[in-house]
Design a protein around this motif. Structure first.
Motif, PDB file in Angstrom:
ATOM      1  N   GLN A  65       0.851  -1.192   0.000  1.00  0.00           N
ATOM      2  CA  GLN A  65       0.000   0.000   0.000  1.00  0.00           C
ATOM      3  C   GLN A  65       0.881   1.233   0.000  1.00  0.00           C
ATOM      4  N   ASP A  66       0.300   2.387  -0.261  1.00  0.00           N
ATOM      5  CA  ASP A  66       1.048   3.636  -0.233  1.00  0.00           C
ATOM      6  C   ASP A  66       1.549   3.880   1.192  1.00  0.00           C
ATOM      7  N   ILE A  67       2.771   4.406   1.299  1.00  0.00           N
ATOM      8  CA  ILE A  67       3.390   4.666   2.597  1.00  0.00           C
ATOM      9  C   ILE A  67       3.766   6.145   2.666  1.00  0.00           C
ATOM     10  N   ASP A  68       3.434   6.799   3.778  1.00  0.00           N
ATOM     11  CA  ASP A  68       3.805   8.194   4.007  1.00  0.00           C
ATOM     12  C   ASP A  68       4.770   8.236   5.186  1.00  0.00           C
ATOM     13  N   LEU A  69       6.008   8.651   4.907  1.00  0.00           N
ATOM     14  CA  LEU A  69       7.041   8.694   5.950  1.00  0.00           C
ATOM     15  C   LEU A  69       7.159  10.063   6.603  1.00  0.00           C
ATOM     16  N   SER A  70       6.290  10.992   6.241  1.00  0.00           N
ATOM     17  CA  SER A  70       6.318  12.315   6.866  1.00  0.00           C
ATOM     18  C   SER A  70       6.117  12.150   8.369  1.00  0.00           C
ATOM     19  N   GLY A  71       6.924  12.842   9.140  1.00  0.00           N
ATOM     20  CA  GLY A  71       6.801  12.767  10.586  1.00  0.00           C
ATOM     21  C   GLY A  71       7.569  11.613  11.209  1.00  0.00           C
ATOM     22  N   TYR A  72       8.242  10.798  10.404  1.00  0.00           N
ATOM     23  CA  TYR A  72       9.018   9.682  10.931  1.00  0.00           C
ATOM     24  C   TYR A  72      10.495  10.038  11.077  1.00  0.00           C
ATOM     25  N   GLY A  73      10.852  11.301  10.851  1.00  0.00           N
ATOM     26  CA  GLY A  73      12.251  11.697  10.974  1.00  0.00           C
ATOM     27  C   GLY A  73      13.087  11.103   9.867  1.00  0.00           C
ATOM     28  N   SER A  74      14.340  10.879  10.179  1.00  0.00           N
ATOM     29  CA  SER A  74      15.289  10.373   9.202  1.00  0.00           C
ATOM     30  C   SER A  74      15.096   8.876   8.976  1.00  0.00           C
ATOM     31  N   VAL A  75      14.751   8.517   7.755  1.00  0.00           N
ATOM     32  CA  VAL A  75      14.601   7.109   7.384  1.00  0.00           C
ATOM     33  C   VAL A  75      15.378   6.909   6.097  1.00  0.00           C
ATOM     34  N   SER A  76      16.425   6.110   6.161  1.00  0.00           N
ATOM     35  CA  SER A  76      17.182   5.821   4.938  1.00  0.00           C
ATOM     36  C   SER A  76      17.487   4.338   4.872  1.00  0.00           C
ATOM     37  N   VAL A  77      17.631   3.849   3.651  1.00  0.00           N
ATOM     38  CA  VAL A  77      17.995   2.456   3.411  1.00  0.00           C
ATOM     39  C   VAL A  77      19.466   2.472   3.014  1.00  0.00           C
ATOM     40  N   PRO A  78      20.375   2.144   3.958  1.00  0.00           N
ATOM     41  CA  PRO A  78      21.805   2.281   3.678  1.00  0.00           C
ATOM     42  C   PRO A  78      22.313   1.375   2.553  1.00  0.00           C
ATOM     43  N   VAL A  79      21.906   0.101   2.566  1.00  0.00           N
ATOM     44  CA  VAL A  79      22.381  -0.860   1.568  1.00  0.00           C
ATOM     45  C   VAL A  79      21.207  -1.744   1.173  1.00  0.00           C
ATOM     46  N   PHE A  80      20.954  -1.850  -0.134  1.00  0.00           N
ATOM     47  CA  PHE A  80      19.899  -2.756  -0.586  1.00  0.00           C
ATOM     48  C   PHE A  80      20.372  -3.490  -1.817  1.00  0.00           C
ATOM     49  N   CYS A  81      20.461  -4.814  -1.724  1.00  0.00           N
ATOM     50  CA  CYS A  81      20.971  -5.649  -2.821  1.00  0.00           C
ATOM     51  C   CYS A  81      19.915  -6.629  -3.333  1.00  0.00           C
ATOM     52  N   GLY A  82      18.659  -6.325  -3.113  1.00  0.00           N
ATOM     53  CA  GLY A  82      17.594  -7.239  -3.520  1.00  0.00           C
ATOM     54  C   GLY A  82      16.725  -6.645  -4.607  1.00  0.00           C
ATOM     55  N   THR A  83      15.463  -7.064  -4.616  1.00  0.00           N
ATOM     56  CA  THR A  83      14.479  -6.592  -5.581  1.00  0.00           C
ATOM     57  C   THR A  83      13.375  -5.884  -4.816  1.00  0.00           C
ATOM     58  N   PHE A  84      13.084  -4.648  -5.208  1.00  0.00           N
ATOM     59  CA  PHE A  84      12.015  -3.888  -4.569  1.00  0.00           C
ATOM     60  C   PHE A  84      10.883  -3.727  -5.566  1.00  0.00           C
ATOM     61  N   ASP A  85       9.727  -4.296  -5.243  1.00  0.00           N
ATOM     62  CA  ASP A  85       8.553  -4.217  -6.104  1.00  0.00           C
ATOM     63  C   ASP A  85       7.573  -3.235  -5.480  1.00  0.00           C
ATOM     64  N   GLY A  86       7.450  -2.057  -6.081  1.00  0.00           N
ATOM     65  CA  GLY A  86       6.550  -1.040  -5.571  1.00  0.00           C
ATOM     66  C   GLY A  86       5.086  -1.389  -5.747  1.00  0.00           C
ATOM     67  N   ASN A  87       4.795  -2.377  -6.616  1.00  0.00           N
ATOM     68  CA  ASN A  87       3.438  -2.893  -6.755  1.00  0.00           C
ATOM     69  C   ASN A  87       2.434  -1.760  -7.045  1.00  0.00           C
ATOM     70  N   HIS A  88       2.869  -0.750  -7.805  1.00  0.00           N
ATOM     71  CA  HIS A  88       2.063   0.419  -8.187  1.00  0.00           C
ATOM     72  C   HIS A  88       1.694   1.310  -6.997  1.00  0.00           C
ATOM     73  N   HIS A  89       2.475   1.226  -5.918  1.00  0.00           N
ATOM     74  CA  HIS A  89       2.260   2.078  -4.750  1.00  0.00           C
ATOM     75  C   HIS A  89       3.393   3.090  -4.649  1.00  0.00           C
ATOM     76  N   ALA A  90       3.200   4.104  -3.807  1.00  0.00           N
ATOM     77  CA  ALA A  90       4.196   5.175  -3.671  1.00  0.00           C
ATOM     78  C   ALA A  90       4.631   5.317  -2.220  1.00  0.00           C
ATOM     79  N   ILE A  91       5.876   5.762  -2.063  1.00  0.00           N
ATOM     80  CA  ILE A  91       6.392   6.141  -0.750  1.00  0.00           C
ATOM     81  C   ILE A  91       6.601   7.647  -0.809  1.00  0.00           C
ATOM     82  N   THR A  92       5.901   8.372   0.043  1.00  0.00           N
ATOM     83  CA  THR A  92       6.047   9.819   0.085  1.00  0.00           C
ATOM     84  C   THR A  92       6.703  10.224   1.399  1.00  0.00           C
ATOM     85  N   GLY A  93       7.229  11.445   1.423  1.00  0.00           N
ATOM     86  CA  GLY A  93       7.878  11.939   2.629  1.00  0.00           C
ATOM     87  C   GLY A  93       9.222  11.296   2.875  1.00  0.00           C
TER      88      GLY A  93
END
Length: 103
Positions: A65-93
Motif C-alpha cells: 500500500q502507499d506509505i507516508d514517511l512524513s513525521g518519521y524523521g530520518s529514514v534511509s535504506v543504507p544498503v539494498f541488494c535485492g528486488t524492490f517491487d513497488g506494486n504500483h504504490h508510492a512512498i512519500t515523505g
C-alpha cells in the motif's frame, strides 16, 4: 519405434518427477526471502535491517500500500541488494539522503 517411444515417455516422466518439488513454489510465485510492507513503521524496520548488504541479498520486498514517511524523521535504506517491487504504490515523505521530509 515402439521402444523409442517407451524410452522417451520414461524420460519425460523422470524429468517431471525430478521437477515436482519445484512446481508448488513456482506456481504460487513465492520466494522464501520475500517481505511485504504495509506501513511506515514496517518500512522503517526494513530500512534498519538494511545496515549490511548480507540482509538484503536475494530479498524481495513488495509494497502492499502507499506509505507516508512524513513525521518519521530520518529514514534511509543504507544498503539494498535485492528486488524492490513497488506494486504500483508510492512512498512519500522520503528523502534518499536520510533527511525526513515534512511536506
Amino acid at each position: 519405434m515402439r521402444n523409442q517411444l517407451r524410452r522417451l515417455s520414461a524420460l519425460g516422466i523422470a524429468v517431471l518427477l525430478m521437477a515436482a518439488p519445484l512446481v508448488p513454489a513456482l506456481a504460487a510465485g513465492t520466494n522464501p526471502r520475500t517481505i511485504h510492507i504495509t506501513s511506515a513503521s514496517e518500512f522503517k524496520a526494513f530500512a534498519k535491517d538494511c545496515a549490511t548488504n548480507t540482509y538484503s541479498q536475494g530479498l524481495t520486498v513488495i509494497l502492499d500500500q502507499d506509505i507516508d514517511l512524513s513525521g518519521y524523521g530520518s529514514v534511509s535504506v543504507p544498503v539494498f541488494c535485492g528486488t524492490f517491487d513497488g506494486n504500483h504504490h508510492a512512498i512519500t515523505g522520503y528523502d534518499s539522503r536520510g533527511k525526513g521530509s515534512d511536506r
